[in-house]
Design a protein around this motif. Structure first.
Motif, PDB file in Angstrom:
ATOM      1  N   TYR A  24      29.729  29.478  56.017  1.00 54.25           N
ATOM      2  CA  TYR A  24      28.841  28.971  55.040  1.00 54.25           C
ATOM      3  C   TYR A  24      29.000  27.407  55.383  1.00 54.25           C
ATOM      4  O   TYR A  24      29.547  26.746  55.896  1.00 54.25           O
ATOM      5  CB  TYR A  24      29.645  29.462  53.551  1.00 54.25           C
ATOM      6  N   ASP A  25      28.075  26.858  54.284  1.00 53.66           N
ATOM      7  CA  ASP A  25      27.868  25.218  54.448  1.00 53.66           C
ATOM      8  C   ASP A  25      28.431  24.706  53.223  1.00 53.66           C
ATOM      9  O   ASP A  25      29.090  23.436  53.523  1.00 53.66           O
ATOM     10  CB  ASP A  25      26.424  24.968  54.221  1.00 53.66           C
ATOM     11  N   ASN A  26      28.639  25.286  52.032  1.00 58.91           N
ATOM     12  CA  ASN A  26      29.263  24.800  51.095  1.00 58.91           C
ATOM     13  C   ASN A  26      30.209  25.651  50.370  1.00 58.91           C
ATOM     14  O   ASN A  26      29.945  26.796  50.494  1.00 58.91           O
ATOM     15  CB  ASN A  26      28.328  24.096  50.153  1.00 58.91           C
ATOM     16  N   ARG A  27      31.284  25.102  49.768  1.00 59.73           N
ATOM     17  CA  ARG A  27      32.195  26.103  49.178  1.00 59.73           C
ATOM     18  C   ARG A  27      33.069  25.405  47.845  1.00 59.73           C
ATOM     19  O   ARG A  27      32.909  24.333  47.788  1.00 59.73           O
ATOM     20  CB  ARG A  27      33.382  26.372  50.304  1.00 59.73           C
ATOM     21  N   GLY A  28      33.124  26.289  46.838  1.00 62.98           N
ATOM     22  CA  GLY A  28      33.885  25.621  45.649  1.00 62.98           C
ATOM     23  C   GLY A  28      35.525  25.650  46.076  1.00 62.98           C
ATOM     24  O   GLY A  28      35.669  25.727  46.936  1.00 62.98           O
ATOM     25  N   GLN A  29      35.958  25.203  44.728  1.00 68.92           N
ATOM     26  CA  GLN A  29      37.456  24.842  44.906  1.00 68.92           C
ATOM     27  C   GLN A  29      38.275  26.226  44.955  1.00 68.92           C
ATOM     28  O   GLN A  29      39.304  26.051  45.353  1.00 68.92           O
ATOM     29  CB  GLN A  29      37.961  23.800  43.873  1.00 68.92           C
ATOM     30  N   GLY A  30      37.723  27.176  44.478  1.00 67.72           N
ATOM     31  CA  GLY A  30      38.408  28.251  44.535  1.00 67.72           C
ATOM     32  C   GLY A  30      39.037  28.603  43.188  1.00 67.72           C
ATOM     33  O   GLY A  30      39.326  27.832  42.485  1.00 67.72           O
ATOM     34  N   THR A  31      39.159  29.984  42.705  1.00 69.58           N
ATOM     35  CA  THR A  31      39.643  30.508  41.649  1.00 69.58           C
ATOM     36  C   THR A  31      40.762  31.552  41.762  1.00 69.58           C
ATOM     37  O   THR A  31      40.232  32.516  42.490  1.00 69.58           O
ATOM     38  CB  THR A  31      38.747  30.611  40.610  1.00 69.58           C
ATOM     39  N   GLN A  32      41.866  31.401  41.406  1.00 73.05           N
ATOM     40  CA  GLN A  32      42.956  32.605  41.600  1.00 73.05           C
ATOM     41  C   GLN A  32      42.677  33.833  40.825  1.00 73.05           C
ATOM     42  O   GLN A  32      42.482  33.761  39.601  1.00 73.05           O
ATOM     43  CB  GLN A  32      44.412  32.287  41.185  1.00 73.05           C
ATOM     44  N   VAL A  33      42.841  34.967  41.380  1.00 75.19           N
ATOM     45  CA  VAL A  33      42.598  36.234  40.979  1.00 75.19           C
ATOM     46  C   VAL A  33      44.060  37.052  41.259  1.00 75.19           C
ATOM     47  O   VAL A  33      44.411  37.232  42.643  1.00 75.19           O
ATOM     48  CB  VAL A  33      41.407  37.079  41.449  1.00 75.19           C
ATOM     49  N   THR A  34      44.983  37.311  40.091  1.00 78.19           N
ATOM     50  CA  THR A  34      45.987  38.153  40.320  1.00 78.19           C
ATOM     51  C   THR A  34      46.063  39.266  39.696  1.00 78.19           C
ATOM     52  O   THR A  34      45.665  39.471  38.648  1.00 78.19           O
ATOM     53  CB  THR A  34      47.411  37.354  39.947  1.00 78.19           C
ATOM     54  N   VAL A  35      46.426  40.253  40.517  1.00 79.42           N
ATOM     55  CA  VAL A  35      46.291  41.897  39.955  1.00 79.42           C
ATOM     56  C   VAL A  35      47.646  42.227  40.403  1.00 79.42           C
ATOM     57  O   VAL A  35      48.143  42.568  41.460  1.00 79.42           O
ATOM     58  CB  VAL A  35      45.198  42.616  40.836  1.00 79.42           C
ATOM     59  N   SER A  36      48.054  42.916  39.071  1.00 76.11           N
ATOM     60  CA  SER A  36      49.563  43.342  39.208  1.00 76.11           C
ATOM     61  C   SER A  36      49.502  45.016  39.158  1.00 76.11           C
ATOM     62  O   SER A  36      48.789  45.418  38.274  1.00 76.11           O
ATOM     63  CB  SER A  36      50.388  42.746  37.806  1.00 76.11           C
ATOM     64  N   SER A  37      50.435  45.725  39.918  1.00 78.97           N
ATOM     65  CA  SER A  37      50.266  47.061  39.580  1.00 78.97           C
ATOM     66  C   SER A  37      51.574  47.712  38.684  1.00 78.97           C
ATOM     67  O   SER A  37      52.233  46.995  38.042  1.00 78.97           O
ATOM     68  CB  SER A  37      50.727  47.522  41.138  1.00 78.97           C
TER      69      SER A  37
END
Length: 124
Positions: free
Chosen positions: A111-124
């Motif tokens: 990819y040419d551009n990317r955002g800063q990211g966002t955390q996704v946490t899934v607990s079992s």
């Protein structure tokens, strides 16, 4: 083009989250938009792409659970994530590639551009 994600968080397995990605700047032209993720100690992986013509592709592990879409009026890309699993835990990035979509593996690294990211946490 600048990209900014939102909507990450913590959820129990089986739950849902919707990620948003607002695009700004030079957004005209043909772009492949999509989402990539990276878990700690794991390689980056593309998970969904959306071409300018509306064609979508998904990584096998998220097919039937994740839906990518876009609101052109709002310049916003979405990722609806349902039936989340613990293995979906990662930082999720919105990304843009000028031109057409090639494949999920190609998009993971090209990819040419990317955002800063966002955390996704899934607990079992």
């Amino acid at each position: 083009v600048q990209l900014m994600e939102s909507g990450g968080g913590s959820v129990q397995a089986g739950g849902s989250l919707r990620l948003s990605c607002r695009a700004s700047g030079a957004t005209s032209g043909t772009y492949c938009m999509g989402w990539v993720r990276q878990a700690p100690g794991e390689s980056r992986e593309g998970i969904a792409t959306l071409g300018s013509g509306g064609r979508t592709t998904y990584r096998d592990s998220v097919k039937g659970r994740f839906t990518i879409s876009k609101d052109n009026d709002k310049n916003t890309l979405y990722l609806q994530m349902d039936s989340l699993k613990s293995e979906d835990t990662a930082v999720y990035y919105c990304a843009a590639l000028r031109g057409g979509c090639i494949s999920i593996p190609w998009f993971s690294w090209n990819y040419d551009n990317r955002g800063q990211g966002t955390q996704v946490t899934v607990s079992s």
